[in-house]
Enzyme design. Structure first.
Site, short mmCIF file in Angstrom:
data_model
loop_
_atom_site.label_atom_id
_atom_site.label_comp_id
_atom_site.label_asym_id
_atom_site.label_seq_id
_atom_site.Cartn_x
_atom_site.Cartn_y
_atom_site.Cartn_z
N ARG A 1 -7.13 0.27 -13.41
CA ARG A 1 -7.15 0.62 -12.09
C ARG A 1 -7.56 1.91 -11.62
NH1 ARG A 1 -2.36 -1.82 -8.26
NH2 ARG A 1 -1.38 -0.10 -9.15
N LYS B 1 -6.53 3.68 -4.74
CA LYS B 1 -5.05 4.34 -5.01
C LYS B 1 -5.28 5.81 -4.86
CE LYS B 1 -0.54 3.29 -7.07
NZ LYS B 1 0.13 2.86 -5.71
N GLU C 1 0.21 -5.37 3.75
CA GLU C 1 1.39 -5.07 2.87
C GLU C 1 2.49 -4.20 3.39
OE1 GLU C 1 -0.97 -3.36 -0.28
OE2 GLU C 1 -1.25 -1.52 0.43
#
Length: 289
Positions: A52, A151, A184
């Site tokens: 990721r 991210k 989220e």
């Protein structure tokens, strides 16, 4: 013993671990990161986190100057040097030092930083009695502006929502996407249980694909529970039988109240408790990984 921090493969005492004030990671939030956990000396789903990280870097045209295997080995070595078995690990890759302008072509030497330390995100009693959350007025970044699956080091969007939560006396806040659907929380993915079925926002709702999120989905399906990834709104949260959050640092934590509305009977539910225990068994190596 002073903790050691790894920067570009070299170890520095925590107090001496420094990067340039001209680094675009500092100046513009130009970089990516991962948060990982180790249990009993083993990093949980290290390969998934590394994958990721490289995907996030590729999405922002940032080349990480280390091979994946080399970076994974450096994470394990930094843990060993610091004599940590149960720890939190922060992997950071910055664009590197450059000019005061935005142009990333004027930067050089991306910095690869590995920090290992202990962490306790929530007090123990909240895992037993449950967490209260509010809905933030700060929405999740529009995917056409900054894809939430990246991210990145720029977490101001999440921080502003976190401030709303803490100002309201809550340690977490729910974030909606640009369409008003549930995305989220500021640092965790969200799940609900309704009539024995688990529901969670789908990836196209503007969420980060959590490593712990996927682990919990796998655990639930292994024991025969149905998990549905779909578009959700606040009505789903308010009318749920149970609710819980997942995250690398948070693990699995129950939510018993949203916007001053009790969820279910206002106590952690049986499926949440069961998944919490199963996740702990998984990361402690008591079940297959």
């Amino acid at each position: 013993m002073s903790l050691k921090v790894s920067i570009n493969g070299k170890l520095f005492d925590k107090a001496d671990a420094k990067i340039s004030v001209y680094d675009h990671g500092l100046l513009y939030g130009d970089g990516v990161f991962e948060g990982l956990r180790s249990y009993n000396g083993k990093v949980f789903r290290l390969e998934d986190h590394i994958d990721r990280l490289y995907a996030s870097a590729r999405a922002i045209h940032l080349e990480i100057p280390m091979a994946r295997s080399e970076l994974a080995e450096a994470v394990v070595e930094t843990l060993k040097v610091n004599d940590l078995t149960d720890a939190y690990i922060r992997l950071v890759v910055t664009r590197g030092a450059g000019s005061l302008g935005l142009d990333p072509r004027r930067t050089s030497d991306p910095q690869v930083i590995i920090i290992t330390d202990t962490i306790s995100l929530y007090p123990d009693e909240l895992y037993e009695h449950g967490l209260k959350i509010i809905t933030s007025g700060t929405i999740r970044n529009h995917p056409a502006a900054l894809n939430p699956r990246i991210k990145s080091l720029n977490y101001l969007n999440n921080i502003l929502a976190k401030i709303e939560g803490t100002n309201a006396g809550c340690l977490e806040a729910l974030m909606l996407n640009h369409q008003g659907h549930v995305a989220e929380c500021t640092g965790d993915n969200i799940f609900i249980v309704l009539k024995g079925v688990i529901h969670t926002p789908s990836v196209d709702s503007g969420i980060l694909e959590g490593i712990t999120r996927q682990a919990v989905i796998d655990l639930a399906r292994e024991i025969g529970l149905t998990v549905i990834e779909r578009t959700m709104d606040r009505h789903d949260i308010y009318t749920a039988d149970e609710c819980f959050l997942t995250g690398t640092a948070a693990e699995v934590i129950p939510v018993i109240d949203c916007d001053a509305r009790p969820i279910g009977d206002g106590h952690p539910g049986p499926i949440t408790k069961d998944l919490h225990h199963r996740f702990h068994a998984l990361v402690r190596g008591e079940t297959r990984s």
